[in-house]
Enzyme design. Structure first.
Site, PDB file in Angstrom:
ATOM      1  N   TYR A 102       0.629  -1.267   0.327  1.00  9.76           N
ATOM      2  CA  TYR A 102       0.006  -0.172  -0.288  1.00  9.76           C
ATOM      3  C   TYR A 102       1.081   0.679   0.366  1.00  9.76           C
ATOM      4  CZ  TYR A 102      -3.221   3.286   1.634  1.00  9.76           C
ATOM      5  OH  TYR A 102      -4.447   4.414   1.945  1.00  9.76           O
ATOM      6  N   LYS A 106       1.000   4.179  -2.807  1.00  8.40           N
ATOM      7  CA  LYS A 106       0.644   5.418  -2.381  1.00  8.40           C
ATOM      8  C   LYS A 106       2.129   5.989  -2.868  1.00  8.40           C
ATOM      9  CE  LYS A 106      -3.167   4.648  -1.880  1.00  8.40           C
ATOM     10  NZ  LYS A 106      -4.576   5.581  -2.349  1.00  8.40           N
ATOM     11  N   SER A 137     -12.374   2.641   6.259  1.00 11.10           N
ATOM     12  CA  SER A 137     -12.400   2.354   4.873  1.00 11.10           C
ATOM     13  C   SER A 137     -12.717   1.013   5.483  1.00 11.10           C
ATOM     14  CB  SER A 137     -11.373   1.612   4.692  1.00 11.10           C
ATOM     15  OG  SER A 137     -10.520   2.786   4.459  1.00 11.10           O
TER      16      SER A 137
END
Length: 153
Positions: A102, A106, A137
């Protein structure tokens, strides 16, 4: 005024993005503001996350937004106006344990959109990145052996 139109897009499916962008431009003629806000993440130790899952996360968080942006960009450049926004993550600036795929996706997105910002200045196209801290989320609990269910969307 334009009537709203729902267009479904799986941002991780790079092959369909060009067609969706074309559909949007055919319908409305232009995009004034593009907000890239889709994301996917998984939590786990580097050695326990497969390369396949690393690639899926990179597709959703990096290749998806840049592919969509590149599809819309020529229209903005020809009109010499537009705004592109990347809703990213603080993890695009710093990494934390168990989020390597992740954070890497990013970081890559921040780098791309920082370069794009400099290049688009001459065309009066604004490029912004927003790097919020942690957000809540949607998450599904995974079934044993089902890595796809462990993805946060």
């Amino acid at each position: 005024t334009y009537a709203p139109k729902l267009i479904l897009l799986d941002i991780s499916d790079i092959n369909c993005i060009q067609d969706v962008a074309r559909e949007i431009l055919n319908c409305y003629g232009c995009v004034d503001i593009l907000i890239n806000n889709a994301s996917m993440k998984v939590k786990g130790a580097v050695q326990s996350i497969s390369l396949e899952l690393d690639k899926k996360i990179m597709d959703a968080n990096y290749f998806g937004p840049i592919t969509l942006t590149k599809a819309i960009l020529p229209n903005m450049i020809s009109r010499r106006t537009g705004q592109i926004v990347l809703i990213n993550s603080i993890q695009g600036k710093i990494g934390i344990p168990f989020r390597a795929a992740y954070a890497a996706s990013k970081h890559a997105a921040v780098g791309f959109f920082d370069c794009l910002r400099a290049e688009m200045e001459e065309f009066d196209i604004s490029v912004s990145t927003v790097n919020p801290t942690f957000i809540c989320s949607y998450h599904r609990q995974p079934a044993p052996g089902n890595w796809e269910a462990s993805i946060w969307k």
